[in-house]
Write a protein that holds these residues in place. Structure first.
Motif, mmCIF file in Angstrom:
data_model
loop_
_atom_site.group_PDB
_atom_site.id
_atom_site.type_symbol
_atom_site.label_atom_id
_atom_site.label_comp_id
_atom_site.label_asym_id
_atom_site.label_seq_id
_atom_site.Cartn_x
_atom_site.Cartn_y
_atom_site.Cartn_z
ATOM 1 N N GLU A 449 0.863 -1.213 0.166
ATOM 2 C CA GLU A 449 0.073 -0.066 0.024
ATOM 3 C C GLU A 449 0.958 1.051 -0.057
ATOM 4 O OE1 GLU A 449 -3.796 -2.042 2.675
ATOM 5 O OE2 GLU A 449 -2.583 -0.354 3.509
ATOM 6 N N PHE A 450 2.034 1.097 0.113
ATOM 7 C CA PHE A 450 2.858 2.179 0.179
ATOM 8 C C PHE A 450 3.619 2.371 -1.209
ATOM 9 C CE2 PHE A 450 3.042 0.665 4.563
ATOM 10 C CZ PHE A 450 2.791 1.947 5.231
ATOM 11 N N ARG A 475 -1.108 4.817 0.563
ATOM 12 C CA ARG A 475 -2.556 4.916 0.148
ATOM 13 C C ARG A 475 -3.462 4.054 1.027
ATOM 14 N NH1 ARG A 475 -3.223 7.618 -4.466
ATOM 15 N NH2 ARG A 475 -1.651 8.141 -5.576
ATOM 16 N N HIS A 476 -3.812 4.394 2.024
ATOM 17 C CA HIS A 476 -4.731 3.907 3.120
ATOM 18 C C HIS A 476 -6.054 3.421 2.702
ATOM 19 C CE1 HIS A 476 -6.803 2.981 6.825
ATOM 20 N NE2 HIS A 476 -5.924 2.970 7.306
ATOM 21 N N PRO A 477 -6.328 2.189 2.613
ATOM 22 C CA PRO A 477 -7.589 1.800 1.895
ATOM 23 C C PRO A 477 -8.838 2.457 2.428
ATOM 24 C CG PRO A 477 -6.861 -0.048 3.583
ATOM 25 C CD PRO A 477 -5.833 0.953 3.472
ATOM 26 N N LYS A 478 -8.808 3.023 3.675
ATOM 27 C CA LYS A 478 -10.060 3.802 4.017
ATOM 28 C C LYS A 478 -9.757 5.121 4.175
ATOM 29 C CE LYS A 478 -12.018 -0.141 6.620
ATOM 30 N NZ LYS A 478 -12.404 -0.565 8.204
ATOM 31 N N ARG A 479 -8.506 5.535 4.435
ATOM 32 C CA ARG A 479 -8.318 6.997 4.915
ATOM 33 C C ARG A 479 -7.672 7.724 3.510
ATOM 34 N NH1 ARG A 479 -4.909 6.888 10.340
ATOM 35 N NH2 ARG A 479 -5.027 9.054 10.019
ATOM 36 N N GLY A 480 -7.549 7.096 2.611
ATOM 37 C CA GLY A 480 -6.930 7.809 1.262
ATOM 38 C C GLY A 480 -5.271 7.797 1.393
ATOM 39 N N LEU A 482 -2.038 9.169 2.499
ATOM 40 C CA LEU A 482 -1.631 9.665 3.991
ATOM 41 C C LEU A 482 -0.136 10.106 3.583
ATOM 42 C CD1 LEU A 482 -3.025 7.380 6.455
ATOM 43 C CD2 LEU A 482 -4.074 9.513 5.634
ATOM 44 N N ALA A 483 0.340 11.313 4.356
ATOM 45 C CA ALA A 483 1.518 11.694 4.218
ATOM 46 C C ALA A 483 2.331 11.241 5.498
ATOM 47 C CB ALA A 483 1.633 13.333 4.365
ATOM 48 N N PRO A 484 3.615 11.126 5.568
ATOM 49 C CA PRO A 484 4.286 10.572 6.641
ATOM 50 C C PRO A 484 3.854 11.000 8.113
ATOM 51 C CG PRO A 484 6.003 11.074 5.016
ATOM 52 C CD PRO A 484 4.576 11.770 4.585
ATOM 53 N N ASP A 485 3.565 12.178 8.095
ATOM 54 C CA ASP A 485 3.124 12.922 9.499
ATOM 55 C C ASP A 485 2.072 12.084 10.057
ATOM 56 O OD1 ASP A 485 5.122 14.733 9.053
ATOM 57 O OD2 ASP A 485 3.832 16.474 8.546
ATOM 58 N N ALA A 486 1.164 11.486 9.265
ATOM 59 C CA ALA A 486 0.114 10.637 9.694
ATOM 60 C C ALA A 486 0.414 9.321 10.332
ATOM 61 C CB ALA A 486 -0.969 10.717 8.714
ATOM 62 N N PHE A 487 1.659 8.949 10.290
ATOM 63 C CA PHE A 487 1.910 7.621 10.626
ATOM 64 C C PHE A 487 3.368 7.383 11.128
ATOM 65 C CE2 PHE A 487 2.042 7.519 6.082
ATOM 66 C CZ PHE A 487 3.727 7.041 5.839
ATOM 67 N N ILE A 488 4.349 8.155 10.516
ATOM 68 C CA ILE A 488 5.728 7.992 11.115
ATOM 69 C C ILE A 488 6.049 7.760 12.516
ATOM 70 C CG2 ILE A 488 8.018 9.109 11.209
ATOM 71 C CD1 ILE A 488 7.536 7.746 8.628
#
Length: 691
Positions: A449-450, A475-480, A482-488
């Motif tokens: 997904e990355f 490319r999150h299957p539900k959230r669309g 995402l930039a790194p700030d959302a998960f790093i």
């Protein structure tokens, strides 16, 4: 009608028949020999058949003819004794059998007198006592074997009669410290531990065949745990009680060690997870009854993996042992301490009045654990991150309390090393969200997904494309998208950043190779793909070897890639950073310091590090050209970097005025919206071709 004489003869005949019948059926051989010539006058059936004769044929035979010359010579002494003393004689003799066995005979010689006392003959009564002699022989052999066994065995053996010892072996003497002469004649209870007297006395009264454990006293006063195997047996014709005394000190010590290992950590000796949870449950029940407060501390050592990676697990174990000793030393005896594995320790505090009491303990733990630990001849500083959950406010079940303390520990670690944090409800929600995101991150890697976006970099003087920065997107299957700030942040905290970082590096290397194969880089000089490294990646032992392996497996060359590091990453590992950077540059890679000006790199360190490029943080660029302070700092950075022979790239360039000003100061490369925004691969490739 019969005459009196005839009647008398009939009676005599009847008496003789009765006597013969009786003699033939008694369990003995019977014969009568004349005193003058030693010839047989009578023999019962058993006596005659013993010598293979009949009752008729044996009568009149001389004694020597019946038993043989050799036997006659042996028994003549007893016969002469009877004649001389006129008294019964008893003797024994052995009779060899055809099968080689020996029969044992007991012979009674009984004199027969007439009415005047004259010796007429002698009765011979022979009893077969073979069975008795064989039994006695076997008994003697058994007792001899027992005597040998008593001395040969390593176990103690004693015999007693009504509690009074009649015999002991040497191993028992060695076990108790007393010589045999001091033990024999003494009561066995004299040597039993006073606490065990009632039990041993009861066993003695029952006189059962059993085994049981007790404790005896050594001559020096020490206690010896023993196992007693009790038996009743006959020895020397009397019934005695025999005890096999087995020293079980080693067995009990081994059992205690196994029991200890089952409940304690092998390395530190602290309670393991299972034992800690059991005792924690007991303390929580007691606290519930008394309405008391408890505090669970979850302690994790910061960056401990680097100690193992750099010094090895033996030195790492030494650090853990020292830290565990310091934790125990800073606590009270009533506090519970355990190790859950790795560098995770847990502490349960009791007898607390308020949270201030907990803070006192926390500060003490921080101070003692932070003291450098000696390992491999050097002083290593290890710091703890501590999460705290309070009973009953933060949880009323052991698992819940541990989970909340663990959550608080992660927040303490995120806020910096050598820190503690109390749990609160908001943390629980954040922690749950992090767990969900962590699981989704792991699934995202397996589901591809990355992807990488690319933002172009150009030369300031010509506008020619010089490279591109690879930027991670999910490319999150539900959230669309995402930039790194959302998960790093979650990826770094749960060590998923290592997998993500390696994926980015491999994808960038594969992309660089593909672009050169399809001619995309033609006309753009040495176009490089810049990859941002995480702190966890760069500090990983053997990172340069990992990069080398990625290059080999992807078929890419080092000069096609650029690695971007932050100032903080370099300073955190200033001791090893120069070597790692040198190894990376030896592979052909360009090394760049990203976001320069926001960190802590001193000028002295900057001159010592093998670097190629500085990237000015876009926070300074965004304030140009109007902010005088930003102008001064940015111009100084550019001039300093150029003076050190480093390439300078400005990030976040959005206007022509910024471009002109930075180019005038000597900045060589630009990156930002004025050049181009981050683009997915197809869009970036189209953008390059359009130029």
């Amino acid at each position: 009608m019969s005459s009196p004489r005839e009647l008398d003869l009939e009676r005599q005949a009847l008496d003789a028949a009765r006597f013969r019948m009786l003699a033939d059926h008694v369990p003995a051989w019977i014969a009568l020999y004349a005193a003058d010539d030693h010839r047989c006058l009578f023999a019962n059936r058993g006596y005659a058949e013993a010598f293979k004769l009949t009752q008729d044929s044996i009568v009149g035979m001389h004694f020597s003819e019946i038993v043989g010359p050799e036997a006659y010579a042996q028994v003549r002494v007893s016969v002469d004794q009877l004649v001389r003393d006129l008294k019964p004689v008893i003797y024994e003799r052995e009779l060899p059998q055809p099968d080689g066995q020996i029969s044992y005979l007991e012979i009674h010689l009984i004199p027969q007198f007439d009415s005047q006392g004259t010796l007429l003959g002698s009765w011979v009564l022979v009893y077969d006592i073979t069975r008795h002699r064989v039994a006695e022989h076997r008994l003697r052999e058994s007792e001899a074997r027992l005597a040998k066994f008593m001395q040969a065995t390593v176990e103690g053996i004693l015999f007693h009669r009504d509690g009074i010892m009649t015999d002991v072996n040497q191993p028992l003497c060695a076990m108790t410290g007393w010589p045999a002469e001091a033990l024999i004649g003494q009561h066995v209870l004299t040597y039993v531990d006073p606490d065990e007297l009632a039990k041993v006395r009861e066993v003695m009264l029952r006189s059962e065949e059993l085994r049981y454990e007790t404790v005896i006293i050594h001559r020096n006063g020490s206690r010896i745990p023993v196992e007693l195997i009790m038996r009743t047996m006959e020895r020397d014709g009397e019934k005695l009680r025999m005890a096999v005394v087995r020293d079980i000190s080693d067995r009990l010590a081994n059992e205690a060690r196994i029991q200890h290992l089952a409940h304690h950590d092998v390395l530190t000796g602290l309670l393991n997870r299972a034992a800690f949870m059991d005792r924690m449950a007991l303390m929580m029940r007691r606290a519930e009854r008394k309405g008391e407060m408890l505090a669970l501390l979850f302690i994790d050592l910061d960056n401990f993996k680097r100690v193992n990676d750099s010094l090895g697990h033996l030195e790492g174990d030494q650090v853990l042992t020292t830290v565990s000793e310091r934790i125990v030393g800073a606590l009270r005896g009533s506090d519970l301490v355990g190790r859950f594995g790795g560098d995770e320790f847990v502490v349960l505090l009791s007898d607390l009045e308020s949270r201030e009491d907990i803070v006192v303990v926390l500060e003490a733990l921080l101070s003692v654990v932070e003291v450098p630990v000696k390992a491999d001849g050097r002083a290593l500083s290890v710091t703890p991150s501590i999460g705290v959950a309070v009973y009953p406010d933060d949880g009323q079940q052991a698992d819940e309390l541990i989970q909340h303390a663990d959550t608080a520990m992660y927040l303490a670690k995120a806020r910096g090393r050598a820190n503690f944090q109390f749990f609160n409800a908001a943390l629980a929600e954040t922690a749950y969200a992090d767990l969900v995101l962590e699981d989704e991150l792991a699934q995202g890697l397996t589901r591809n997904e990355f992807e990488l976006f690319f933002q172009p970099q150009v030369e300031a003087a010509t506008g020619q494309l010089s490279g591109a920065e690879a930027l991670l997107r999910w490319r999150h299957p539900k959230r669309g998208l995402l930039a790194p700030d959302a998960f790093i942040f979650v990826a770094e905290r749960h060590r998923l950043m290592l997998n993500l970082g390696e994926w980015v590096l491999r994808e960038a290397a594969a992309t660089a190779r593909r672009w050169r194969e399809n001619g995309l880089t033609q006309g753009h000089g040495g176009m490089r793909i810049a990859v941002n490294l995480s702190r966890m990646q760069f500090h990983l032992d053997g990172f340069a070897d990992t990069v080398k392996q990625v290059l080999q497996e992807s078929g890419a060359e080092g000069q096609w890639l650029e690695l971007e590091l932050t100032e903080r990453m370099l300073i955190d590992d200033i001791e090893h950073a120069p070597d790692t950077l040198a190894q990376l540059r030896a592979l052909g890679l360009t090394v760049s310091v990203d976001d320069f000006g926001t960190g802590y790199t001193s000028l002295a360190h900057l001159t010592e590090l093998p670097l190629d490029k500085l990237k000015i943080d876009q926070g300074f660029v965004a304030r140009l050209p109007d902010d005088v302070g930003a102008q001064a700092i940015t111009r100084a950075i550019v001039q300093m970097a150029v003076g050190l022979g480093l390439t300078v790239t400005a990030e976040g360039v959005r206007s022509a005025a910024q471009w002109q000003l930075l180019a005038g100061w000597g900045c060589q490369q630009f990156q930002g919206e004025l050049v181009g925004a981050p683009m997915p691969v197809p869009e970036f490739e189209a953008w390059v071709k359009a130029r």
